[in-house]
Design an enzyme around this catalytic site. Structure first.
Site, short mmCIF file in Angstrom:
data_model
loop_
_atom_site.label_atom_id
_atom_site.label_comp_id
_atom_site.label_asym_id
_atom_site.label_seq_id
_atom_site.Cartn_x
_atom_site.Cartn_y
_atom_site.Cartn_z
N HIS A 135 -48.24 -30.67 -24.83
CA HIS A 135 -48.11 -29.31 -25.34
C HIS A 135 -48.53 -29.24 -26.80
O HIS A 135 -47.69 -29.13 -27.71
CB HIS A 135 -46.67 -28.81 -25.15
N HIS A 168 -46.16 -34.31 -18.57
CA HIS A 168 -44.87 -33.73 -18.18
C HIS A 168 -44.49 -34.01 -16.74
O HIS A 168 -43.37 -33.73 -16.32
CB HIS A 168 -44.89 -32.22 -18.41
N GLU A 220 -41.94 -29.93 -17.19
CA GLU A 220 -41.22 -31.16 -16.83
C GLU A 220 -40.07 -30.85 -15.88
O GLU A 220 -39.90 -31.54 -14.86
CB GLU A 220 -40.69 -31.87 -18.09
#
Ligand code: SF4
Length: 402
Positions: A135, A168, A220
């Site tokens: 991210h 993730h 995630e």
């Protein structure tokens, strides 16, 4: 159209130019660094030896015209330009910068980026990446410029192509879809996320009702929930725990955690679960990874003595957002910035001691750029606050090992 009494010029040290450019943009002024300059744009020009950059408001800009009518050139450009000049002046001064250590890239992010880099070298193009590999806007932009194609879902990937799963992690259903679609998968899931998936599978296999402490909508958590969707419930807060139903007679319960939670907040939720379901089993807060734990501890260490804490990271980075919250809970004013261009001059005003850190997905170079930019405002002495030494590394997936 009228003419302003311009040209107005602000000249700043070269390394500080992004600070000023960012402030001008936020004031609604368009900044352009090369001819032909768009109408009304502030001209940004580097001095002959590159040590300074001048920002010049053009002499003719619309006055009394609406932004829409004049291609988004504000009618009061000169006043806005002067406001930025004043902000620059008030931010001048000597400072101390406390560098939190550890900060920036963790082992899982290093590995994930390397998986994409190696895929770009070793596999036929295009190489697809499902979701953001980590991210961070800069990381994604850089890899996209080198040829990686980022997609949201696998139906955007043609059969036979290579696709990388992000750090993730993914739900088993995504792995199955990739197999059915004839895709060549390279898995960049962080091994510490994979560990949490394995826990949830184990709990579910033995018949437990599983509680995943995490954030709704985070990739995630979505991936982990997918391991046992019928048996797993996401809980985000102590309040949500209070509203959970009783277990069936004789049922057992366990919990797992998203790896990037705030340690102190997660512990409160664990305590609430233990209170709600005596006998519930789980890892304590150990699912929260070493990198998250260390970065929160070092953010706390600098926040204690800082007037302002700058956290470098993207807004969708869970661990970066948590660092801001941790610094605020330690009593500091804290700001999340994508890069030096998002540092507000008004925030720097009166901030003699600045704590500086970065989330696990933000590159170290972004922190260095901020320190260099601050030096343009006055002398800067730096001091490192180290709370841990990190030696963790993860090997590449076997399909890519050199
Ligand atoms: S923050 Fe932790 S779980 Fe996430 S990639 Fe880094 S090491 Fe892995």
């Amino acid at each position: 159209m009228a003419e302003h009494r311009n040209p107005a010029v602000i000249t700043v040290p070269g390394d500080s130019a992004p600070l000023l450019a960012g402030e001008l943009s936020r004031e609604g002024l368009r900044v352009s660094d090369g001819a032909p300059y768009p109408f009304g744009a502030v001209h940004m020009e580097r001095g002959a030896d590159g040590s300074t950059v001048s920002f010049t408001l053009p002499e003719t800009v619309p006055d009394g015209q609406g932004e829409e009518a004049e291609g988004h050139v504000p009618a009061d450009s000169a006043a806005r330009f002067e406001a930025v000049r004043a902000a620059w002046q008030s931010a001048l001064g000597a400072r101390t910068v406390l560098l939190a250590e550890p900060r920036s890239f963790c082992a899982g992010v290093d590995r994930a980026i390397e998986v994409v880099e190696e895929a770009l070298e070793q596999r036929p193009h295009p190489v697809y990446v499902r979701k953001q590999i980590v991210h961070n806007t800069h990381v994604v932009r850089d890899l996209a410029a080198r040829g990686a194609v980022f997609v949201d879902e696998l139906d955007e990937v043609p059969a036979g192509a290579t696709v990388v799963f992000s750090a993730h992690g993914v739900a088993p259903a995504v792995r199955t879809a990739a197999e059915l679609g004839g895709l060549h998968v390279l898995d960049a899931t962080c091994p510490l996320v994979t560990k949490v998936h394995a826990e949830v599978r184990r709990y579910a296999r033995r018949g437990d009702r599983v509680f995943l402490i995490g954030h709704e909508g985070h990739e995630e958590s979505e991936g982990t929930l997918g391991e046992a969707p019928d048996r797993t419930t996401l809980v985000q807060s102590v309040e949500e725990v209070a509203a959970l139903p009783d277990l069936d007679e004789g049922a057992t319960a366990s919990y797992a955690l998203q790896t990037t939670l705030a340690v102190d907040e997660a512990e409160d939720v664990v305590l609430a679960l233990q209170d709600r379901y005596p006998g519930i089993q789980g890892p304590g807060s150990d699912d929260i990874c070493y990198a998250t734990t260390n970065r929160q501890a070092s953010a706390r260490a600098v926040a204690d003595s800082s007037d302002l804490v700058l956290v470098v990271g993207s807004r969708n980075s869970s661990n970066s957002v948590r660092l801001v919250e941790v610094a605020e809970r330690a009593g500091a004013r804290a700001r999340l910035v994508e890069d030096v261009g998002e540092v507000r001059l008004t925030d720097l005003c009166g901030a003699d001691t600045i704590g500086l850190t970065a989330g696990a997905s933000a590159a170290p170079a972004l922190v260095d750029e901020i320190v260099r930019a601050l030096r343009g405002l006055g002398s800067v002495s730096t001091s490192v606050r180290r709370v841990a030494q990190e030696t963790v590394t993860f090997s590449l997936p076997k399909e890519l090992s050199r």
